[in-house]
Design a protein around this motif. Structure first.
Motif, PDB file in Angstrom:
ATOM      1  N   UNK A 203      -0.736 -67.121  18.625  1.00  0.00           N
ATOM      2  CA  UNK A 203      -0.523 -65.691  18.288  1.00  0.00           C
ATOM      3  C   UNK A 203      -0.145 -64.647  19.157  1.00  0.00           C
ATOM      4  N   UNK A 204       0.194 -63.791  18.975  1.00  0.00           N
ATOM      5  CA  UNK A 204       0.690 -62.327  19.880  1.00  0.00           C
ATOM      6  C   UNK A 204      -0.557 -61.728  20.074  1.00  0.00           C
ATOM      7  N   UNK A 205      -0.459 -60.920  21.316  1.00  0.00           N
ATOM      8  CA  UNK A 205      -1.254 -59.653  21.627  1.00  0.00           C
ATOM      9  C   UNK A 205      -0.519 -58.296  21.583  1.00  0.00           C
ATOM     10  N   UNK A 206      -0.800 -57.317  20.730  1.00  0.00           N
ATOM     11  CA  UNK A 206       0.057 -56.282  20.868  1.00  0.00           C
ATOM     12  C   UNK A 206      -0.241 -55.294  22.031  1.00  0.00           C
ATOM     13  N   UNK A 207       0.963 -54.732  22.447  1.00  0.00           N
ATOM     14  CA  UNK A 207       0.910 -53.896  23.597  1.00  0.00           C
ATOM     15  C   UNK A 207      -0.505 -52.903  23.593  1.00  0.00           C
ATOM     16  N   UNK A 208      -0.865 -52.816  24.623  1.00  0.00           N
ATOM     17  CA  UNK A 208      -2.169 -51.951  24.586  1.00  0.00           C
ATOM     18  C   UNK A 208      -2.465 -51.697  26.087  1.00  0.00           C
ATOM     19  N   UNK A 209      -3.542 -50.684  26.224  1.00  0.00           N
ATOM     20  CA  UNK A 209      -4.440 -50.359  27.483  1.00  0.00           C
ATOM     21  C   UNK A 209      -5.722 -50.675  27.152  1.00  0.00           C
ATOM     22  N   UNK A 210      -6.635 -51.526  28.100  1.00  0.00           N
ATOM     23  CA  UNK A 210      -7.702 -51.957  27.792  1.00  0.00           C
ATOM     24  C   UNK A 210      -8.963 -50.877  27.783  1.00  0.00           C
ATOM     25  N   UNK A 211      -8.895 -49.978  28.673  1.00  0.00           N
ATOM     26  CA  UNK A 211     -10.002 -49.110  28.679  1.00  0.00           C
ATOM     27  C   UNK A 211     -10.137 -48.064  27.385  1.00  0.00           C
ATOM     28  N   UNK A 212     -11.258 -47.653  27.046  1.00  0.00           N
ATOM     29  CA  UNK A 212     -11.457 -46.609  25.783  1.00  0.00           C
ATOM     30  C   UNK A 212     -12.096 -45.571  26.231  1.00  0.00           C
ATOM     31  N   UNK A 213     -13.089 -45.768  27.068  1.00  0.00           N
ATOM     32  CA  UNK A 213     -14.425 -44.880  27.444  1.00  0.00           C
ATOM     33  C   UNK A 213     -13.907 -43.749  28.211  1.00  0.00           C
ATOM     34  N   UNK A 214     -13.226 -43.916  29.291  1.00  0.00           N
ATOM     35  CA  UNK A 214     -13.393 -42.979  30.350  1.00  0.00           C
ATOM     36  C   UNK A 214     -11.883 -42.085  30.397  1.00  0.00           C
ATOM     37  N   UNK A 215     -11.029 -42.098  29.278  1.00  0.00           N
ATOM     38  CA  UNK A 215      -9.787 -41.468  29.506  1.00  0.00           C
ATOM     39  C   UNK A 215     -10.137 -39.874  29.706  1.00  0.00           C
ATOM     40  N   UNK A 216     -10.849 -39.201  29.426  1.00  0.00           N
ATOM     41  CA  UNK A 216     -11.103 -37.796  29.398  1.00  0.00           C
ATOM     42  C   UNK A 216     -12.243 -37.620  30.438  1.00  0.00           C
ATOM     43  N   UNK A 217     -12.543 -38.469  31.181  1.00  0.00           N
ATOM     44  CA  UNK A 217     -13.621 -38.211  32.355  1.00  0.00           C
ATOM     45  C   UNK A 217     -12.901 -37.342  33.515  1.00  0.00           C
ATOM     46  N   UNK A 218     -13.821 -36.399  33.931  1.00  0.00           N
ATOM     47  CA  UNK A 218     -13.479 -35.320  34.950  1.00  0.00           C
ATOM     48  C   UNK A 218     -13.133 -36.439  36.323  1.00  0.00           C
ATOM     49  N   UNK A 220     -11.847 -39.504  36.196  1.00  0.00           N
ATOM     50  CA  UNK A 220     -10.571 -40.381  36.182  1.00  0.00           C
ATOM     51  C   UNK A 220      -9.992 -40.655  37.086  1.00  0.00           C
ATOM     52  N   UNK A 221      -9.681 -42.148  37.735  1.00  0.00           N
ATOM     53  CA  UNK A 221      -8.666 -42.453  38.464  1.00  0.00           C
ATOM     54  C   UNK A 221      -8.185 -43.663  38.068  1.00  0.00           C
ATOM     55  N   UNK A 222      -7.314 -44.400  38.784  1.00  0.00           N
ATOM     56  CA  UNK A 222      -6.599 -45.692  38.283  1.00  0.00           C
ATOM     57  C   UNK A 222      -7.432 -46.690  38.242  1.00  0.00           C
ATOM     58  N   UNK A 223      -8.788 -46.750  38.689  1.00  0.00           N
ATOM     59  CA  UNK A 223      -9.600 -47.702  38.741  1.00  0.00           C
ATOM     60  C   UNK A 223     -10.649 -47.645  38.071  1.00  0.00           C
ATOM     61  N   UNK A 224     -10.855 -46.775  37.186  1.00  0.00           N
ATOM     62  CA  UNK A 224     -12.276 -46.423  36.677  1.00  0.00           C
ATOM     63  C   UNK A 224     -12.636 -47.338  35.468  1.00  0.00           C
ATOM     64  N   UNK A 225     -11.483 -47.998  34.736  1.00  0.00           N
ATOM     65  CA  UNK A 225     -11.899 -48.929  33.596  1.00  0.00           C
ATOM     66  C   UNK A 225     -11.768 -50.284  34.242  1.00  0.00           C
ATOM     67  N   UNK A 226     -11.856 -50.563  35.741  1.00  0.00           N
ATOM     68  CA  UNK A 226     -11.723 -52.019  36.231  1.00  0.00           C
ATOM     69  C   UNK A 226     -10.424 -52.813  35.984  1.00  0.00           C
ATOM     70  N   UNK A 227     -10.607 -54.055  36.205  1.00  0.00           N
ATOM     71  CA  UNK A 227      -9.512 -55.156  36.068  1.00  0.00           C
ATOM     72  C   UNK A 227      -9.848 -56.381  35.335  1.00  0.00           C
ATOM     73  N   UNK A 228      -8.868 -57.232  35.106  1.00  0.00           N
ATOM     74  CA  UNK A 228      -9.033 -58.477  34.443  1.00  0.00           C
ATOM     75  C   UNK A 228      -8.453 -59.440  35.122  1.00  0.00           C
ATOM     76  N   UNK A 229      -9.210 -60.676  35.610  1.00  0.00           N
ATOM     77  CA  UNK A 229      -8.598 -61.796  36.031  1.00  0.00           C
ATOM     78  C   UNK A 229      -7.988 -62.698  35.157  1.00  0.00           C
ATOM     79  N   UNK A 230      -7.113 -63.455  35.304  1.00  0.00           N
ATOM     80  CA  UNK A 230      -6.588 -64.358  34.360  1.00  0.00           C
ATOM     81  C   UNK A 230      -6.084 -65.567  34.913  1.00  0.00           C
ATOM     82  N   UNK A 231      -7.221 -66.794  35.079  1.00  0.00           N
ATOM     83  CA  UNK A 231      -6.878 -67.995  35.700  1.00  0.00           C
ATOM     84  C   UNK A 231      -5.876 -68.914  34.728  1.00  0.00           C
ATOM     85  N   UNK A 232      -4.719 -69.253  35.144  1.00  0.00           N
ATOM     86  CA  UNK A 232      -3.699 -70.214  34.172  1.00  0.00           C
ATOM     87  C   UNK A 232      -4.147 -71.811  34.358  1.00  0.00           C
TER      88      UNK A 232
END
Length: 395
Positions: A203-218, A220-232
């Protein structure tokens, strides 16, 4: 993961073969853009032993990086074997007690259901309110072949307690070093999931951004919602890959409905690129990045071992707003919960050291001096690993 009903397929949906043919030019263009972007290569360290600053600069500029050859062939073979067994032991349908062989399905005794099953080639979350509504637009859902099964494995949770090789991967020294370089030495885990995109079925995974909690945080910066690894675990092609839109991690919350509408209603976003990988490559993707994947109508499978990490400051005292599992509730992540979830890393590091005694062992700063309490053993498996994902840190 949050429960949703099976998606409804359009009456005029293209066949699997038609979908692959319709995508051909777009896939070729994505491959060209991926090669032009060029932010890939082996893990490299600077004179201080930390991840090379050139790599970090590219990551923060583009929002992703492809690390080549991180996991060796022997470990990939172990991971493939473990994942194959877990897929083979999946329930025959959602909620079933037995697998396709009539045996008790894996995970019936676990607190969190380890499987998400979906109809072949479907998009279960696009355009729904699941996962805080972050998958705003549904992807195209081709018609599977007539002999396709009614449901296929889409996601697998609980990897650290169902797959010995996956627990050991969780303590990989290069991956841990990358996490430290991005999120600091006191980094903490998010969750883990294995994405399964079987050939002609995934199946597909619809376009999205992962983070949901900190968008309106004072703060906020590029790293506030972390990152994901994927090992193929297998070769990743344009037809089955995760696609990303470079640079979107800098733009804040994006109206994806408008983005698709501005593209003539097409979900084939013109500035997206596929993360092309060989077995053993590991991608790192910022959780603010717009990303997704198309139904896998190709003959090539993709299995991606996915796990994420946060800054400690992003979760301590924070009420996580992302409900990944159906039983999740909004709670404040206190020191005790963060310690419990982070202790999985400490046990994983020791499990790996026992399995690979000649490999560099990563030192995880929050557990320095506590190593003897978190040696991998039957006792720590029950105390630390059993149902560890009840304490996931989802923001």
């Amino acid at each position: 993961m949050t429960d949703v009903a099976d998606p409804v397929q359009a009456a005029d949906a293209p066949s699997r073969e038609q979908h692959l043919a319709q995508m051909a030019d777009y896939l070729a263009g994505g491959e060209r853009r991926a090669h032009e972007t060029g932010n890939r290569g082996p893990v490299r360290y600077g004179p201080d032993g930390k991840l090379h600053p050139d790599i970090l600069d590219v990551y923060w500029k583009q929002g992703f990086y492809v690390f080549t050859g991180v996991v060796d062939a022997a470990e990939i073979a172990e991971l493939r074997a473990d994942v194959a067994e877990v897929i083979d032991r999946a329930p025959v349908r959602t909620g079933a007690e037995v697998d396709k062989h009539g045996r008790p399905a894996l995970g019936r005794d676990l607190a969190v259901e380890p499987y998400v099953l979906i109809p072949p080639l479907s998009d279960p979350y696009g355009g729904t309110n699941a996962l805080a509504g972050r998958h705003q637009v549904q992807m195209e859902q081709p018609a599977p072949d007539a002999d396709a099964p009614p449901h296929v494995v889409y996601l697998i949770f609980s990897m650290c307690q169902t797959m010995p090789a996956a627990l050991r991967l969780y303590g990989h020294p290069d991956l841990m070093s990358i996490a430290e370089s991005i999120n600091g030495p006191d980094f903490v885990p998010y969750n883990d999931a294995i994405f399964v995109k079987e050939s002609g079925l995934g199946g597909s995974v619809a376009w999205h951004q992962d983070g949901v909690t900190h968008w309106d945080s004072p703060d906020w910066d590029m790293g506030i919602h972390g990152f994901n690894f994927q090992v193929q675990l297998y070769e990743t092609t344009a037809a089955n890959a995760l696609w990303v839109v470079p640079g979107t991690h800098t733009e804040g919350r994006i109206d994806l409905k408008q983005k698709v509408a501005s593209n003539g209603g097409s979900v084939m976003l013109p500035d997206a690129i596929p993360l092309l990988c060989q077995p053993g490559d590991a991608t790192v993707v910022n959780r603010h990045m717009v990303h997704g994947s198309y139904a896998n109508t190709s003959p090539d499978p993709r299995i991606s071992v996915t796990f994420g990490f946060h800054r400690r400051s992003s979760v301590i005292g924070v009420a996580g707003q992302l409900r990944v599992h159906a039983r999740d509730s909004v709670v404040v992540y206190d020191e005790e919960r963060v310690f419990k979830r982070s202790s999985v890393i400490a046990v994983a590091i020791d499990a790996r050291a026992q399995h690979r005694p000649n490999e560099r062992r990563y030192t995880y700063a929050p557990f320095v001096g506590l190593e003897d309490d978190f040696r991998f053993s039957d006792e720590t498996f029950e105390r630390v690993i059993r149902d560890y994902n009840l304490n996931d840190l989802a923001i």
